[in-house]
Design an enzyme around this catalytic site. Structure first.
Site, PDB file in Angstrom:
ATOM      1  N   ASP A 195      74.301 -16.869  -6.656  1.00 53.60           N
ATOM      2  CA  ASP A 195      74.942 -16.959  -8.155  1.00 53.60           C
ATOM      3  C   ASP A 195      76.251 -16.451  -8.275  1.00 53.60           C
ATOM      4  O   ASP A 195      76.730 -15.488  -8.195  1.00 53.60           O
ATOM      5  CB  ASP A 195      74.070 -15.918  -9.094  1.00 53.60           C
ATOM      6  CG  ASP A 195      74.610 -15.677 -10.382  1.00 53.60           C
ATOM      7  OD1 ASP A 195      75.501 -16.448 -10.756  1.00 53.60           O
ATOM      8  OD2 ASP A 195      74.142 -14.749 -11.225  1.00 53.60           O
ATOM      9  N   TRP A 246      72.944  -8.497 -12.384  1.00 53.53           N
ATOM     10  CA  TRP A 246      72.742  -9.797 -12.628  1.00 53.53           C
ATOM     11  C   TRP A 246      71.765 -10.066 -11.615  1.00 53.53           C
ATOM     12  O   TRP A 246      70.750 -11.119 -11.471  1.00 53.53           O
ATOM     13  CB  TRP A 246      74.130 -10.834 -12.574  1.00 53.53           C
ATOM     14  CG  TRP A 246      74.636 -10.720 -13.895  1.00 53.53           C
ATOM     15  CD1 TRP A 246      75.963 -10.262 -14.107  1.00 53.53           C
ATOM     16  CD2 TRP A 246      74.304 -11.189 -15.006  1.00 53.53           C
ATOM     17  NE1 TRP A 246      76.191 -10.302 -15.320  1.00 53.53           N
ATOM     18  CE2 TRP A 246      75.327 -10.771 -16.029  1.00 53.53           C
ATOM     19  CE3 TRP A 246      73.041 -11.967 -15.414  1.00 53.53           C
ATOM     20  CZ2 TRP A 246      74.945 -11.455 -17.275  1.00 53.53           C
ATOM     21  CZ3 TRP A 246      72.625 -11.956 -16.951  1.00 53.53           C
ATOM     22  CH2 TRP A 246      73.596 -11.667 -17.639  1.00 53.53           C
ATOM     23  N   LYS A 261      83.293 -18.528 -16.822  1.00 53.64           N
ATOM     24  CA  LYS A 261      84.045 -17.532 -16.402  1.00 53.64           C
ATOM     25  C   LYS A 261      85.299 -18.073 -15.714  1.00 53.64           C
ATOM     26  O   LYS A 261      86.342 -18.046 -16.059  1.00 53.64           O
ATOM     27  CB  LYS A 261      83.423 -16.474 -15.459  1.00 53.64           C
ATOM     28  CG  LYS A 261      82.470 -15.533 -16.537  1.00 53.64           C
ATOM     29  CD  LYS A 261      81.221 -15.479 -16.008  1.00 53.64           C
ATOM     30  CE  LYS A 261      80.385 -14.595 -17.074  1.00 53.64           C
ATOM     31  NZ  LYS A 261      78.992 -14.541 -16.642  1.00 53.64           N
TER      32      LYS A 261
END
Ligand code: PLP
Length: 360
Positions: free
Chosen positions: A172, A102, A196
């Site tokens: 992030d 990511w 999430k």
């Protein structure tokens, strides 16, 4: 139906209490005779909802007064572009710390908007580990330093906050937001897709220090411009009202069970229990160094791809859903976000023991 535990990496499980509350008021929200989805986002009731949601979040996460809270669309990937559009201006350069999939993807997107330096901070040797976090000597050359504190795919978490001196740190936190208390004041921007740990997909949380708003590139689309969104209560266009509502219920629920101290204790216990079992087993292995093992995404392998596939098939049949690892890594991954109860981890371990006994 027998009990199911959902280990999906995202969209992930939501607290059952939240789903039941939403179900109970689905067709009749606040005695209006309509659902929350069917009312104006600028109406009195919805405006009260978002005001209270922000209050609750600020309270849970101890967000300082000089930070704004935005609820945007476009997911974390939208922010991969929004961050450089809003923050690369003064120096034209940003530093991205690469710890896995990511963070690397974020850096790639940012290259569309400025000069990006990238430093790999992960080592994939015998064990996967984070190698360095001190960038105080170079950080001031950059408009900001970006990193990903929890790499969802590999299950690598960075518990210490990178040292960047007075530079702006951007994180992030899509897969570990609200998993424990953090010192928000160490960050310039924190962002997270909701699916999430915050609620359903479709809404994105941005927590940003006041002084970083208002410096967007001239060509920044309004929906990505933090100043425009701040001035419009995150409603430059119609927001995902149902997702926002569900997030508000999640915040209320976290408060009702005692806040992030309780959440963090639960998360540590779940992760410790699972890692301890994996370490004691002869069949399963986790390849992340202990100090970087994610509390949210626990990856494990048997070392035999066919056996991994059998594990996934049989665990699914036993009501333990979505344990298949991400396609780029294979193996298994148990995502045990805030909403996963300890009983889910215990049921998983029970199954793993049985599978080990049958396959060794
Ligand atoms: C899931 C995830 C993303 C992608 O989120 P989207 O909301 O689908 O864009 C980005 N970063 C991390 C760390 C993630 O876990």
């Amino acid at each position: 139906m027998s009990q199911v535990f959902n280990f999906s990496a995202g969209p992930a499980m939501i607290f059952p209490e939240v789903l039941h509350k939403a179900q109970s008021e689905l067709t009749n929200w606040l005695d209006q005779g309509v659902s929350v989805m069917e009312v104006s986002h600028r109406g009195k009731y919805f405006m009260e909802l978002i005001t209270q949601a922000e209050k609750d979040l600020r309270n849970i996460y101890h967000i300082p007064d000089n930070y704004r809270v935005l609820f945007l669309q476009g997911g974390a990937r939208g922010q991969f572009a929004a961050i450089p559009m809003n923050l690369i201006g003064k120096k034209g350069k940003a530093l991205y710390l690469n710890s896995g999939h990511w963070s690397a993807t974020a850096a790639k997107e940012a290259r569309n908007f400025g000069e990006i330096d990238e430093i790999t901070i992960v080592e994939n040797g015998d064990k996967t580990r984070i190698t360095q976090l001190d960038f105080s000597d170079i950080a001031e050359k950059y408009d900001y330093v970006h990193y990903c504190p929890n790499e969802t795919i590999s299950g690598v978490e960075i518990f210490d906050i990178p040292k960047v001196g007075d530079a702006v740190l951007v994180a992030d936190m899509s897969s570990n937001i609200l998993s424990r208390q953090i010192d928000i004041s160490k960050f310039g921007v924190i962002y997270a897709g909701a699916q999430k740990n915050l609620g359903p997909a479709g809404i994105t949380l941005v927590i940003i220090r006041d002084d970083l708003i208002g410096h967007a590139r001239k060509d920044t689309p309004s929906i990505w411009n933090y100043a425009v969104q701040r001035d419009a209560d995150s409603m430059i266009n119609t927001p995902p009202t149902f997702a926002w509502y569900l997030c508000s219920l999640v915040f209320k629920h976290i408060q009702s069970i005692g806040g992030l101290d309780i959440i963090a204790k639960r998360n540590t216990l779940k992760a410790q229990t699972l890692y301890n079992y994996i370490d004691s087993s002869k069949l399963y292995r986790n390849v992340v160094a202990k100090e970087n093992r994610s509390t949210m995404n626990v990856t494990f392998i048997t070392g035999n791809a066919e056996l991994d596939a059998k594990f996934v098939a049989e665990s699914t049949a036993a009501g333990l859903q979505a344990l298949k690892g991400h396609k780029v890594l294979g193996g298994m991954r148990a995502s045990i976000y805030n909403a996963m109860p300890l009983e889910g981890v215990e049921a998983l371990i029970k199954f793993m023991k049985k599978f080990e006994a049958e396959n060794s």
